[in-house]
Design an enzyme around this catalytic site. Sequence first.
Site, PDB file in Angstrom:
ATOM      1  N   HIS A 287       0.828  -1.201   0.000  1.00 21.16           N
ATOM      2  CA  HIS A 287       0.000   0.000   0.000  1.00 21.16           C
ATOM      3  C   HIS A 287       0.870   1.262   0.000  1.00 21.16           C
ATOM      4  O   HIS A 287       0.648   2.187  -0.788  1.00 21.16           O
ATOM      5  CB  HIS A 287      -0.912  -0.035   1.242  1.00 21.16           C
ATOM      6  CG  HIS A 287      -1.775   1.166   1.425  1.00 21.16           C
ATOM      7  ND1 HIS A 287      -3.103   1.175   1.083  1.00 21.16           N
ATOM      8  CD2 HIS A 287      -1.508   2.393   1.927  1.00 21.16           C
ATOM      9  CE1 HIS A 287      -3.614   2.363   1.369  1.00 21.16           C
ATOM     10  NE2 HIS A 287      -2.657   3.126   1.886  1.00 21.16           N
ATOM     11  N   GLU A 288       1.870   1.301   0.877  1.00 20.23           N
ATOM     12  CA  GLU A 288       2.716   2.491   0.986  1.00 20.23           C
ATOM     13  C   GLU A 288       3.645   2.641  -0.215  1.00 20.23           C
ATOM     14  O   GLU A 288       3.878   3.761  -0.690  1.00 20.23           O
ATOM     15  CB  GLU A 288       3.506   2.484   2.294  1.00 20.23           C
ATOM     16  CG  GLU A 288       2.652   2.415   3.555  1.00 20.23           C
ATOM     17  CD  GLU A 288       1.570   3.485   3.698  1.00 20.23           C
ATOM     18  OE1 GLU A 288       1.591   4.498   2.974  1.00 20.23           O
ATOM     19  OE2 GLU A 288       0.677   3.295   4.546  1.00 20.23           O
ATOM     20  N   ILE A 289       4.167   1.547  -0.745  1.00 21.69           N
ATOM     21  CA  ILE A 289       5.003   1.642  -1.948  1.00 21.69           C
ATOM     22  C   ILE A 289       4.164   2.128  -3.124  1.00 21.69           C
ATOM     23  O   ILE A 289       4.633   2.942  -3.933  1.00 21.69           O
ATOM     24  CB  ILE A 289       5.720   0.312  -2.246  1.00 21.69           C
ATOM     25  CG1 ILE A 289       6.821   0.086  -1.194  1.00 21.69           C
ATOM     26  CG2 ILE A 289       6.316   0.311  -3.656  1.00 21.69           C
ATOM     27  CD1 ILE A 289       7.545  -1.250  -1.305  1.00 21.69           C
TER      28      ILE A 289
ATOM     29  N   LEU B 114       4.098   5.805  -2.838  1.00 25.61           N
ATOM     30  CA  LEU B 114       5.370   6.393  -3.269  1.00 25.61           C
ATOM     31  C   LEU B 114       5.493   6.413  -4.789  1.00 25.61           C
ATOM     32  O   LEU B 114       6.176   7.267  -5.352  1.00 25.61           O
ATOM     33  CB  LEU B 114       6.546   5.619  -2.663  1.00 25.61           C
ATOM     34  CG  LEU B 114       6.677   5.652  -1.140  1.00 25.61           C
ATOM     35  CD1 LEU B 114       7.832   4.776  -0.693  1.00 25.61           C
ATOM     36  CD2 LEU B 114       6.832   7.075  -0.623  1.00 25.61           C
TER      37      LEU B 114
END
Length: 163
Positions: A133-135, A138
Amino acid sequence: MTIRTILNYPDPGLSKPCAPVTRFDDQLAVLAQDLLETMRAAPGVGITAAHIGIFQRLFVLELSAAQGPLYYVNAEILSASEETIRHTEGSVSMPGATDEVERPRSVRVRYQDLQGTVIEEDAQDFHAVCIQHEIDQLDGIFWLRRLSRLKRERLARRWQKEK
């Protein structure tokens, strides 16, 4: 440590890919601590620098109080399982809006810590979902893009109305 202002959906910054971190210094450490405090205040379990308008490849996860915060710099997924898992996701940039997203159940990730040391690790289940989710964020991929068009539009309309 400072609680920073979080960009709200549909801010165009949430679709902007982030540049690699090249300086591992006190400024990066302060940014990481600000992200942690901002995430806790939101509240959330993960946040990227992009969520606060700083387009560098840094994110923080805090999956449990016992484990404490995990800092990921320049993270990239090296491999992902074919087996998938469905998990409810949301974003600090869209408080209160959630839906189920299907992602690989496990991933192998390479990243740097706040001092620049390269680390590779395997993550499963919720931890793997959070990393992916966080990648995505980014890379400029807001989590809504992982939903079908119909679900995405319905959720965005409902969130805008409630906001």
